[in-house]
Structure formats: C-alpha cells, structure tokens
Design a protein around this motif. Structure first.
Motif, PDB file in Angstrom:
ATOM      1  N   UNK A   1     -40.768  13.847  45.961  1.00  0.00           N
ATOM      2  CA  UNK A   1     -40.591  13.634  47.408  1.00  0.00           C
ATOM      3  C   UNK A   1     -41.903  13.455  48.158  1.00  0.00           C
ATOM      4  N   UNK A   2     -42.935  14.207  47.777  1.00  0.00           N
ATOM      5  CA  UNK A   2     -44.230  14.096  48.443  1.00  0.00           C
ATOM      6  C   UNK A   2     -44.854  12.730  48.149  1.00  0.00           C
ATOM      7  N   UNK A   3     -44.798  12.304  46.890  1.00  0.00           N
ATOM      8  CA  UNK A   3     -45.347  10.997  46.529  1.00  0.00           C
ATOM      9  C   UNK A   3     -44.610   9.877  47.255  1.00  0.00           C
ATOM     10  N   UNK A   4     -43.281  10.007  47.379  1.00  0.00           N
ATOM     11  CA  UNK A   4     -42.507   8.967  48.057  1.00  0.00           C
ATOM     12  C   UNK A   4     -42.891   8.859  49.529  1.00  0.00           C
TER      13      UNK A   4
ATOM     14  N   UNK B   1     -40.506  11.361  61.020  1.00  0.00           N
ATOM     15  CA  UNK B   1     -39.338  12.125  60.580  1.00  0.00           C
ATOM     16  C   UNK B   1     -39.388  12.408  59.091  1.00  0.00           C
ATOM     17  N   UNK B   2     -39.844  11.434  58.310  1.00  0.00           N
ATOM     18  CA  UNK B   2     -39.988  11.675  56.871  1.00  0.00           C
ATOM     19  C   UNK B   2     -40.979  12.803  56.601  1.00  0.00           C
ATOM     20  N   UNK B   3     -42.108  12.773  57.316  1.00  0.00           N
ATOM     21  CA  UNK B   3     -43.131  13.809  57.123  1.00  0.00           C
ATOM     22  C   UNK B   3     -42.613  15.175  57.590  1.00  0.00           C
ATOM     23  N   UNK B   4     -41.910  15.192  58.728  1.00  0.00           N
ATOM     24  CA  UNK B   4     -41.375  16.454  59.245  1.00  0.00           C
ATOM     25  C   UNK B   4     -40.368  17.070  58.290  1.00  0.00           C
ATOM     26  N   UNK B   5     -39.649  16.245  57.548  1.00  0.00           N
ATOM     27  CA  UNK B   5     -38.667  16.772  56.596  1.00  0.00           C
ATOM     28  C   UNK B   5     -39.322  17.585  55.490  1.00  0.00           C
TER      29      UNK B   5
ATOM     30  N   UNK C   1     -49.224  16.484  53.985  1.00  0.00           N
ATOM     31  CA  UNK C   1     -47.991  16.837  53.309  1.00  0.00           C
ATOM     32  C   UNK C   1     -48.199  18.054  52.412  1.00  0.00           C
ATOM     33  N   UNK C   2     -47.461  19.135  52.629  1.00  0.00           N
ATOM     34  CA  UNK C   2     -47.574  20.291  51.723  1.00  0.00           C
ATOM     35  C   UNK C   2     -46.989  19.961  50.358  1.00  0.00           C
TER      36      UNK C   2
END
Length: 380
Positions: free
Chosen positions: A291-294, A352-356, A377-378
């Motif tokens: 998910x982080x890479x995406x 929004x993607x980053x906030x998720x 991104x954590x």
C-alpha cells in the motif's frame, strides 16, 4: 551526532529551560496566591484579579507549550481553561526545580567520573584508590542523573497531558473523527478514480474502437483494392493507438511493474514516459510494503502528469527517501509557472490516498513557481 545524542541534547536543553521557567512560575504562583488572599473578601476585586491572573497564567502556559514542543517533542492542546493553566503552573514549578537538581547531579557525577584521568594528568597521585572510588561513584551518580532526566521528561509529558491536554479521551475522539474523514475521503477518491477511468475509456479507447469498426466495415464494402488497402492500413493504425491507450489506462489503474520490479522501476517508467525531463533521486534501502509503494507511485505519477499538462516546466525533480523514523518521504518539484490548486480533483485524490495511510500531504505552489508536492508515508 546520531539521533539518540540529539534527543539527549534536546532533553537537557528542555530541562534547563524548564528550570528557568520554574523560578518564574514559582514567583507567579506565590504572588498570585498572596494577591487573591488579599481580595478574598472583595467579590468585584476578586473577579478582576482572577481575570488578570488567568490571562498571565495562560501566557506562561503557552510559553511552556512552546518549550515542550520545541525541546521535548510533547504536543499539547491549546483548548484548556485558565483554571487548568493555573493548576498546571502550580504543579509544574516543583518539577522544573527537580530537573535543575537532576542536571546538577549529572554535572557533579561527570566531574567526579573524570577525576581519575584529571588526577593522573595534572597532579602527582598519592592515593590512586581514592581516585578510582571517586570516579566509580561519579559514574554511578552520572548514570542515575541520566535516568532521572528521562524520568523528568516523562513526568513533564504526563503533567502537560493531564492539565493542558489532550486527554486520552480527546485523543480517541480525534482519532475516530480522523478515521471517519479518511474513510469518506477514500470512498470519494475511489469514485473519482472510477469516473476518470470511465472517461478515459469512453473518450479514448471506445472512440478508437468505434473508428476501427467503421474502417473495417468500409473496407469490407469497398470494391476498389487500393482503397481497401488504405482503409485496412488506417484500421491497423487505429488498433495500435487503441491498444496504446488501453495500456495507458491499465497503467494508471495499477502498474504491474510495481509488483514485478518494485517501486523504483515503476517510478523510473513514469520518468521515461514523461515528455518533460525527470531527475530521479531514489534513496530507499528496503522496498516499502504494497500500500505504501502504491501511494508513493501514484503521488509521483499524478504530480508528473499535472506538471507536463499545466506547469510549462522544463525539468522535474523526484526525490523518494527513507527517513530515520521509518517513514517514506516523496517529494516532486518542478521549475514551472506554479499556481497549482491544492483543491483540484487530482491533488485532492492524492491527499485522500495519503490520509488513508495516516500520512501527511502538502502542496506549495506560489505564482511563478516552483511547485513542490510532499508526501510523508508511515511504513510501520
């Protein structure tokens, strides 16, 4: 100086400043108590003094919040009452003086721990055993003082959270609201992505396929061999363009290179396909989880696409770096005209993607440029 040394240095500075403010807070608490005691029997005067004392107490509490944030990495809410600020100051000054005592013990312990070396270098040692004992006692005192400094920092955090907030209940409430917001944002981002895919398919691939069908139909009905060959050539060209656009749509949905070759290869593909020069600086030791890479890939892809379309830039710099705290920093900067709207559909979708993922997203795009897009991104 590594991270632990910097943290220790910041803690020491924070405790020293806390000892200084403790003297001011002690004087303020003592003076406020005396003044309130004198006007206790005068209701109007008591109210006026309480307002003045409350304002002064809040000012001091704000200085403490700044100190805690800058040096001890303690974040406190500003939504506290004057009464809680006064209570905090009344409890805080003894802790500040305790911190001063702890640092004094550290200095004494450090001095005694060096007495063995200094004694041999400076004077003629007649009782080496005494120097060894003094050095050992100094090391013990220094160790205990260091643990005491950590304890003071912990007490500072608990005291600030107790009276200034946010409380555990407030943190849970804020977290729940954040989750509701991010969930709604993700749902909206998914719907927006679906609408964009539908537009790409309808306006691009579908139109190509319609044109392809018409060309093939005309070729079947044509009686002229030369004209038929021309129509078939045009149909072949349309099929190639439709295939290219279909691959573009599929790549925007999810690039297969991300799973097959990793984040770096996927981002390099974005750079190679860009009409504007892209300089890539990739400093990641371990491949981030899926998910982080995406999200990192889509931040780069969307930012580069927006720059090529709107920014009139000549160069784009993409930097992806692993941070010491385990997070992944993605930064895209261009030399274009600036003026990007953070509320645009593309950037809102990225936010929004980053906030998720509980990340942080920021856009800086003043008129005249440059435009800088940052996402943290954590990875835990």
């Amino acid at each position: 100086m590594d991270a632990e040394e910097r943290n220790g240095f910041r803690l020491a500075i924070g405790i020293v400043l806390g000892a200084v403010t403790a003297v001011v807070e002690f004087a303020f608490t003592l003076l406020s108590g005396l003044v309130l005691l004198l006007v206790q029997a005068w209701p109007l005067g008591r109210q006026a003094v309480l307002r003045s004392v409350g304002s002064a107490g809040r000012w001091l509490a704000e200085r403490e919040r700044a100190r805690l944030s800058a040096w001890l990495r303690i974040k406190c809410s500003s939504a506290y009452t004057d009464e809680r600020a006064l209570t905090y100051l009344a409890w805080r000054w003894p802790l500040g003086l305790l911190g001063a005592v702890v640092l004094l013990c550290a200095l004494i312990g450090g001095g005694y721990s060096l007495s063995f070396i200094i004694g041999w270098l400076v004077t003629d040692v007649r009782h080496p055993l005494d120097l060894v004992v003094a050095s050992a006692a100094g090391l013990l005192l220094l160790f205990m003082a260091m643990q005491g400094a950590i304890g003071v920092g912990t007490l500072e955090r608990r005291l600030a959270r107790r009276f200034l907030g946010p409380s555990q209940q407030d943190e849970l409430r804020r977290r729940i609201e954040q989750l509701f917001t991010s969930r709604a944002g993700i749902v909206e981002a998914v719907h927006e992505e679906r609408r964009r895919i539908e537009r790409d398919l309808h306006d691009g691939v579908q139109q190509r396929l319609v044109a392809l069908g018409m060309l093939l139909g005309r070729a079947l009905r044509s009686q002229d061999r030369k004209h038929m060959d021309e129509l078939l050539g045009q149909a072949h060209q349309q099929s190639r363009q439709a295939l290219t656009e279909l691959r573009e749509v599929a790549w925007r949905v999810y690039p297969t290179a991300l799973d097959e070759a990793g984040l770096r290869a996927a981002v390099e593909t974005v750079a190679e396909r860009s009409a504007v020069r892209v300089d890539l600086d990739f400093k990641v030791r371990e491949e981030p989880r899926g998910p982080v890479a995406a999200v990192a890939y889509f931040v780069v892809s969307e930012a580069v696409t927006n720059t090529v379309k709107h920014a009139q830039a000549t160069r784009i710099r993409v930097m992806i770096e692993g941070q010491k705290d385990g997070s992944l920093l993605v930064c895209v900067e261009d030399d274009g005209s600036g003026g990007a709207d953070p509320r645009g559909s593309g950037l809102i979708g990225l936010a929004r993607r980053v906030a998720a993922l509980d990340g942080h997203f920021d856009v800086s795009s003043p008129g005249g440029g440059p435009t800088v897009i940052r996402a943290e991104l954590p990875c835990g």
